[in-house]
Design a protein around this motif. Structure first.
Motif, PDB file in Angstrom:
ATOM      1  N   GLU A 142       0.823  -1.207   0.000  1.00  0.00           N
ATOM      2  CA  GLU A 142       0.000   0.000   0.000  1.00  0.00           C
ATOM      3  C   GLU A 142       0.860   1.261   0.000  1.00  0.00           C
ATOM      4  OE1 GLU A 142      -2.306  -0.333   3.594  1.00  0.00           O
ATOM      5  OE2 GLU A 142      -0.622   0.242   4.864  1.00  0.00           O
ATOM      6  N   ILE A 143       0.260   2.307  -0.542  1.00  0.00           N
ATOM      7  CA  ILE A 143       0.838   3.634  -0.445  1.00  0.00           C
ATOM      8  C   ILE A 143       0.114   4.327   0.700  1.00  0.00           C
ATOM      9  CG2 ILE A 143       1.178   5.857  -1.589  1.00  0.00           C
ATOM     10  CD1 ILE A 143       0.967   4.320  -4.286  1.00  0.00           C
ATOM     11  N   LYS A 144       0.885   4.869   1.637  1.00  0.00           N
ATOM     12  CA  LYS A 144       0.278   5.573   2.768  1.00  0.00           C
ATOM     13  C   LYS A 144       0.964   6.921   2.934  1.00  0.00           C
ATOM     14  CE  LYS A 144       3.166   3.419   6.263  1.00  0.00           C
ATOM     15  NZ  LYS A 144       3.200   2.745   7.543  1.00  0.00           N
ATOM     16  N   ASN A 145       0.509   7.688   3.900  1.00  0.00           N
ATOM     17  CA  ASN A 145       1.056   9.025   4.162  1.00  0.00           C
ATOM     18  C   ASN A 145       1.035   9.881   2.895  1.00  0.00           C
ATOM     19  OD1 ASN A 145       1.693   8.104   6.801  1.00  0.00           O
ATOM     20  ND2 ASN A 145       3.627   7.288   6.053  1.00  0.00           N
ATOM     21  N   ILE A 146      -0.058   9.857   2.193  1.00  0.00           N
ATOM     22  CA  ILE A 146      -0.194  10.576   0.932  1.00  0.00           C
ATOM     23  C   ILE A 146      -0.218  12.077   1.221  1.00  0.00           C
ATOM     24  CG2 ILE A 146      -1.665  10.906  -1.091  1.00  0.00           C
ATOM     25  CD1 ILE A 146      -2.771   7.992  -0.293  1.00  0.00           C
ATOM     26  N   ASP A 147       0.737  12.800   0.656  1.00  0.00           N
ATOM     27  CA  ASP A 147       0.849  14.233   0.930  1.00  0.00           C
ATOM     28  C   ASP A 147       1.557  14.925  -0.236  1.00  0.00           C
ATOM     29  OD1 ASP A 147       1.116  16.775   1.918  1.00  0.00           O
ATOM     30  OD2 ASP A 147       2.303  16.212   3.673  1.00  0.00           O
ATOM     31  N   VAL A 148       0.798  15.499  -1.162  1.00  0.00           N
ATOM     32  CA  VAL A 148       1.405  16.154  -2.322  1.00  0.00           C
ATOM     33  C   VAL A 148       2.002  17.508  -1.979  1.00  0.00           C
ATOM     34  CG1 VAL A 148       0.019  14.920  -4.024  1.00  0.00           C
ATOM     35  CG2 VAL A 148      -0.756  17.152  -3.180  1.00  0.00           C
ATOM     36  N   SER A 149       1.740  18.037  -0.779  1.00  0.00           N
ATOM     37  CA  SER A 149       2.346  19.323  -0.424  1.00  0.00           C
ATOM     38  C   SER A 149       3.866  19.210  -0.401  1.00  0.00           C
ATOM     39  CB  SER A 149       1.818  19.831   0.914  1.00  0.00           C
ATOM     40  OG  SER A 149       2.269  19.024   1.982  1.00  0.00           O
ATOM     41  N   LYS A 150       4.377  18.000  -0.151  1.00  0.00           N
ATOM     42  CA  LYS A 150       5.827  17.789  -0.117  1.00  0.00           C
ATOM     43  C   LYS A 150       6.473  17.962  -1.494  1.00  0.00           C
ATOM     44  CE  LYS A 150       5.662  14.675   3.809  1.00  0.00           C
ATOM     45  NZ  LYS A 150       5.923  13.321   4.314  1.00  0.00           N
ATOM     46  N   ILE A 151       5.668  17.871  -2.560  1.00  0.00           N
ATOM     47  CA  ILE A 151       6.211  18.020  -3.912  1.00  0.00           C
ATOM     48  C   ILE A 151       5.662  19.255  -4.615  1.00  0.00           C
ATOM     49  CG2 ILE A 151       6.733  15.565  -4.189  1.00  0.00           C
ATOM     50  CD1 ILE A 151       4.136  15.384  -5.919  1.00  0.00           C
ATOM     51  N   SER A 152       5.098  20.182  -3.846  1.00  0.00           N
ATOM     52  CA  SER A 152       4.458  21.357  -4.445  1.00  0.00           C
ATOM     53  C   SER A 152       5.412  22.202  -5.279  1.00  0.00           C
ATOM     54  CB  SER A 152       3.781  22.218  -3.381  1.00  0.00           C
ATOM     55  OG  SER A 152       4.735  22.721  -2.476  1.00  0.00           O
ATOM     56  N   GLU A 153       6.689  22.253  -4.907  1.00  0.00           N
ATOM     57  CA  GLU A 153       7.626  23.049  -5.702  1.00  0.00           C
ATOM     58  C   GLU A 153       7.926  22.406  -7.058  1.00  0.00           C
ATOM     59  OE1 GLU A 153      11.952  22.880  -4.308  1.00  0.00           O
ATOM     60  OE2 GLU A 153      10.862  22.111  -2.560  1.00  0.00           O
ATOM     61  N   TYR A 154       7.457  21.177  -7.267  1.00  0.00           N
ATOM     62  CA  TYR A 154       7.674  20.484  -8.539  1.00  0.00           C
ATOM     63  C   TYR A 154       6.396  20.329  -9.372  1.00  0.00           C
ATOM     64  CZ  TYR A 154      12.048  19.509  -6.261  1.00  0.00           C
ATOM     65  OH  TYR A 154      13.242  19.652  -5.618  1.00  0.00           O
ATOM     66  N   PHE A 155       5.300  20.986  -8.965  1.00  0.00           N
ATOM     67  CA  PHE A 155       4.060  20.899  -9.741  1.00  0.00           C
ATOM     68  C   PHE A 155       4.271  21.340 -11.188  1.00  0.00           C
ATOM     69  CE2 PHE A 155       0.986  21.410  -5.877  1.00  0.00           C
ATOM     70  CZ  PHE A 155       1.213  20.104  -5.514  1.00  0.00           C
ATOM     71  N   GLU A 156       4.947  22.454 -11.376  1.00  0.00           N
ATOM     72  CA  GLU A 156       5.194  22.954 -12.738  1.00  0.00           C
ATOM     73  C   GLU A 156       5.992  21.926 -13.545  1.00  0.00           C
ATOM     74  OE1 GLU A 156       5.052  25.194 -16.104  1.00  0.00           O
ATOM     75  OE2 GLU A 156       3.992  25.664 -14.237  1.00  0.00           O
ATOM     76  N   PHE A 157       7.004  21.341 -12.944  1.00  0.00           N
ATOM     77  CA  PHE A 157       7.821  20.315 -13.589  1.00  0.00           C
ATOM     78  C   PHE A 157       6.967  19.111 -13.981  1.00  0.00           C
ATOM     79  CE2 PHE A 157      10.585  16.506 -13.084  1.00  0.00           C
ATOM     80  CZ  PHE A 157      11.451  16.750 -14.144  1.00  0.00           C
TER      81      PHE A 157
END
Length: 166
Positions: free
Chosen positions: A69-84
């Motif tokens: 399973e994938i847990k601790n789902i948190d896209v805020s940790k990659i927010s600086e790479y959204f544009e990328f």
């Protein structure tokens, strides 16, 4: 619930409405901030992407191999790479809890986002595609079956309510 299978085109994804609940079966690319930092640096130095996110659904979290399973789902940790990610062709992100700051940032990309309706994402047949040396991941391909998600459509921004899982 609507059944959606991988691959899903961006055009098909944009036809889904805010609040639509779907069962998604297919590939998810799990990324870590460290892996995105390396990929982005490679792209800046070489001018070509090392990995193609075209048409992919991406999330950030922790892969628990023992439980699949994938847990601790948190896209805020990659927010600086959204544009990328989005300029590299990512169709959507899978989010769990998300702050207003990140929600506002995601509206710039005009793409529906998947909100997971469960705390974890069941993951089958996972494999590390890049950066095996990164603790707890790198760029990992995972496959899921009939995972329940809800669509957050920024076309109807006013209709978006509380998107955090309880």
């Amino acid at each position: 619930m609507i059944t959606v299978n991988y691959p899903i085109s961006l055009e098909s994804l944009k036809k889904l409405k805010n609040g639509d609940k779907i069962l998604y079966s297919g590939k998810i690319i799990l990324v870590t901030p460290e892996a995105l930092k390396r990929l982005n640096k490679y792209y800046q130095l070489e001018g070509v992407p090392l990995f193609n996110f075209l048409g992919e659904i991406v999330t950030c979290g922790t892969l628990n191999l023992a439980h699949g399973e994938i847990k601790n789902i948190d896209v805020s940790k990659i927010s600086e790479y959204f544009e990328f990610l989005f300029s590299g062709g990512t169709n959507s992100l899978i989010v769990d809890k998300i702050s207003n700051k990140i929600l506002n940032l995601l509206t710039m990309y005009k793409r529906p986002i998947f909100k997971t309706l469960e705390k974890t994402i069941n993951c089958e047949n996972s494999k590390v595609l890049f950066y095996k040396d990164i603790k707890n991941g790198g760029i990992i391909e995972c496959w899921t079956k009939r995972h329940p998600i809800e669509i957050i459509s920024f076309e109807n921004y006013d209709l978006i309510g509380n998107i955090n899982n309880a």
